[in-house]
Structure formats: structure tokens, C-alpha cells
Design an enzyme around this catalytic site. Structure first.
Site, PDB file in Angstrom:
ATOM      1  N   CYS A 143      -0.770   3.963   2.094  1.00  0.00           N
ATOM      2  CA  CYS A 143      -0.045   3.839   3.892  1.00  0.00           C
ATOM      3  C   CYS A 143       1.674   4.364   3.658  1.00  0.00           C
ATOM      4  O   CYS A 143       1.436   5.393   4.951  1.00  0.00           O
ATOM      5  CB  CYS A 143      -0.410   2.763   4.299  1.00  0.00           C
ATOM      6  SG  CYS A 143      -1.557   1.926   3.447  1.00  0.00           S
ATOM      7  N   ASP A 144       2.130   3.817   2.650  1.00  0.00           N
ATOM      8  CA  ASP A 144       3.698   3.202   3.462  1.00  0.00           C
ATOM      9  C   ASP A 144       4.261   4.737   2.799  1.00  0.00           C
ATOM     10  O   ASP A 144       5.925   4.813   2.890  1.00  0.00           O
ATOM     11  CB  ASP A 144       4.151   1.937   3.613  1.00  0.00           C
ATOM     12  CG  ASP A 144       3.120   1.173   4.666  1.00  0.00           C
ATOM     13  OD1 ASP A 144       3.229   1.528   5.516  1.00  0.00           O
ATOM     14  OD2 ASP A 144       2.993  -0.505   4.184  1.00  0.00           O
ATOM     15  N   CYS A 202       0.927  -1.188  -0.107  1.00  0.00           N
ATOM     16  CA  CYS A 202       0.033   0.033   0.255  1.00  0.00           C
ATOM     17  C   CYS A 202       1.219   1.148  -0.363  1.00  0.00           C
ATOM     18  O   CYS A 202       1.208   1.404   1.359  1.00  0.00           O
ATOM     19  CB  CYS A 202      -1.070   0.412   0.975  1.00  0.00           C
ATOM     20  SG  CYS A 202      -2.366   1.234   0.797  1.00  0.00           S
TER      21      CYS A 202
END
Ligand code: NDP
Length: 316
Positions: free
Chosen positions: A141-142, A138
Site C-alpha cells: 500500500c505505502d 502494508c
């Protein structure tokens, strides 16, 4: 098999942001929800480290803590959250029948399906070793943790192109590793990738290994034209390796009764969370192949609980 059948007004299956948020809303509406967590309590977010884009946490929060906070919020309103895996359903009658861990049977007036999706991985042992330490599924997300660094994205679809473009805005260089000699993504998405200067597309490349120290990823071993006489191996040096080769929605248990699209995602009616079975609703990644964020899943869980409440009111 246990003999006594438990009757509940609202049964929620799944414990990601969609399931827990549905539990908060259903509990506050006095539906006395019972939620079964599934095997991965807290869902996909529990495999993420830092979450910095969930509103309400100005300093960020770890995935496990975020999920624990949402669970506690649901329990504050007496949502009954239980560890267990739903492995069989029968949605053919007026009352929906559900079995937990092949034994306990429940009859529910409404069911909210929030079982999420599972990111696909290549299946390399090194992906496990570096998961959370360089390997992610992701970028939204990261990606932030790789600011100014070099990363790679695997895949040639819309997700891979979108993630590569997103990462290009943060990272020094993004390799897009594509196994075919063309992208599968929409033309618009492809055009965005082609015009982004710090994305290098490696067509006809497969990843065969990842390497690094005990603590962090340092690179990937690729093979060009795998399985042909021209095949040759080479390494790229990267700090982050992002999988974008698709997700599998967790719908196997429901597929006999619930209408799914061709990728296996639950189809819902218009902007509602209603499935083809009256009284059964769906929320989160199990019905959303596009946004797949904690916050969009939470919002979908809220919608499903409101739809369940209205359904029960209309039936009463
Ligand atoms: P897709 O299934 O569309 O694409 C998966 C990609 O991964 C393909 O390029 C595929 O290669 C590649 N792949 C699969 N397995 C492997 C493997 N083992 N090794 C290397 N490469 C592999 O998935 P997406 O997640 O991209 O998209 C899912 C759906 O969501 C699509 O309908 C998409 O349009 C939609 N979507 C829409 C967005 C938007 O509109 N903004 C954003 C994101 C997704 P190959 O082509 O060779 O099969």
C-alpha cells in the site's frame, strides 16, 4: 435486550472492501442485504493515506474516500448499511442468529463474514505517533511513497521477506529487523532476500523506539541481543518503518461455530466462500492470510454474495 427479532435474507458483517462489495452484489441480486459496519467503519483501508493500486482510480484515491465510494455504490442499490458491532452469534440452527451491540437480535438466512484482520504492532507509543507518517503495516500500500529512501521492515516470516524484497525494488536501502538469529520464512523467500543487495538483515535486533520530527519519522532505536550481557543499543536512520509481524484475523466472535485454521483464519471450501456452516460465507482478510489487498478482498466479497444467492436459490 430488544424483544423483536428482525429477519433478513442476507446479513453482512464488516465494512471493508469485502463487506461493501458483497453488499453491492447482494443488493443487485435483490437479497436486500443488511450490513453491520463494526467499530472501524470502512475497515483497515481507512487508516491508509493514498491508495494507488485500486483499479478505476488512475490518479489514486485516499483510503477513506475509496471506502466511502464503495459504500455509496452499495447504498445506490438500497443495501441497508448500519453502524453497529456484532458481538454474539449462534450458528447452531437452520436460521443463523446474530446479536448487535449486545442487544438487537437478527435472524438471517445467509451470513457473510467479512470482519477482516488486524495488523499486529510492537506496542511502542511512537508507532501511534508516526502512524501514517512513516509507520505502516502494508508495504504494497505505502511503499511507493518511500521511493529512493531508506526504510526498515520488522519480522522474519514470509510477509516480512516479501515486503522487504518489494521495498528493495523501490527504496535505496532496506533494513530487515529480525528478533531471532534466523528467518522463519520459506527457503525460497529467504533466498530472495539473501541475494538482494540493498537488503541488510539485522538478526537478533529488537526495536525499542522510533524518533523524528513532529511531521515525519527519522529513525529507529534498536537493541542488539536484548536481555544478554552483550546487549547494545544503536540507531538506524530511516524514513519508513514497516511492521510485518503478522495479522490477527477478527474471528473471536465466530470461533465456536466456524472452522478456523491454526492461525485463526476462517477455512473455506475449495475456491468458494462457503464455511463449514451451510448458509454462512466468508470473504476478505478474515479468510485470506496471503494476498490481503483491497482488490482481492473486493473480489472475495463478490464471490460470497454470489454463493449466498445460489444457496438461497437451491433452498427455495
Ligand atoms: P508469521 O507469523 O509467519 O511471522 C511473523 C514474524 O514476525 C516472525 O518472524 C516473528 O518472529 C516476528 N514477530 C512476531 N512478533 C514480533 C515482535 N513482537 N517483535 C519482533 N518480531 C516479531 O507471519 P507472516 O505474516 O509472515 O505470515 C503469515 C502466514 O501467511 C504464514 O503462514 C506465511 O507463510 C503466509 N504467507 C505466505 C506468503 C506467500 O506464500 N507468498 C506471503 C505472506 C505470508 P519469530 O520468528 O521470532 O516468532
Amino acid at each position: 435486550m430488544e424483544n423483536s427479532v428482525e429477519k433478513v435474507k442476507c446479513l453482512i458483517i464488516g465494512s471493508g472492501p469485502a463487506g461493501y462489495t458483497a453488499a453491492i452484489y447482494a443488493a443487485r441480486a435483490n437479497l436486500k442485504p443488511v450490513l453491520y459496519t463494526g467499530l472501524q467503519m470502512g475497515g483497515q483501508l481507512t487508516t491508509t493515506t493514498e491508495v494507488e493500486n485500486f483499479p478505476g482510480y488512475p490518479e489514486g484515491v485516499t483510503g477513506p474516500v475509496l471506502m466511502e465510494d464503495i459504500r455509496k455504490q452499495a447504498e445506490r442499490f438500497a443495501a441497508d448499511i448500519r453502524f453497529g458491532n456484532v458481538d454474539k452469534v449462534d450458528f447452531s440452527g437452520k436460521v443463523h442468529r446474530v446479536w448487535v451491540d449486545s442487544s438487537k437480535e437478527i435472524e438471517a438466512d445467509t451470513v457473510i463474514l467479512a470482519t477482516g484482520a488486524t495488523a499486529k504492532y510492537l506496542g511502542l507509543p511512537a508507532e501511534e505517533k508516526f502512524r501514517g507518517a512513516g509507520v505502516s503495516a502494508c508495504a504494497t500500500c505505502d511503499g511507493f511513497f518511500y521511493r529512493g529512501k531508506d526504510v526498515a521492515v520488522v519480522g522474519g516470516g514470509d510477509t516480512a521477506c516479501e515486503e522487504a524484497t518489494y521495498l528493495a525494488g523501490l527504496c535505496r536501502k532496506v533494513y530487515l529487523i529480525v528478533r531471532k538469529d534466523h528467518l522463519r520464512a520459506s527457503k525460497a523467500m529467504q533466498a530472495r532476500v539473501f541475494k538482494t543487495e540493498n537488503i541488510e538483515i539485522l538478526f537478533e535486533h529488537n526495536t525499542i523506539d522510533l524518533f523524528g520530527t513532529e511531521m515525519s519519522l527519522e529513525g529507529a532505536r534498536l537493541i542488539y541481543k536484548m536481555g544478554t550481557p552483550e546487549a547494545r543499543e544503536h540507531d538506524i536512520w530511516i524514513d519508513g518503518f514497516f511492521l510485518a509481524i503478522g495479522h490477527t484475523p477478527n474471528t473471536d466472535v465466530f470461533k465456536e461455530y466456524i472452522a478456523l485454521d491454526k492461525e485463526g483464519y476462517i477455512m473455506t471450501e475449495g475456491k468458494s466462500s462457503r464455511t463449514n456452516v451451510p448458509g454462512v460465507f466468508a470473504a476478505g482478510d478474515v479468510m485470506d492470510p496471503v494476498y490481503r489487498q483491497g482488490i482481492t478482498s473486493a473480489a472475495a466479497g463478490c464471490r460470497a454474495a454470489i454463493d449466498a444467492e445460489r444457496y438461497l436459490l437451491e433452498k427455495a
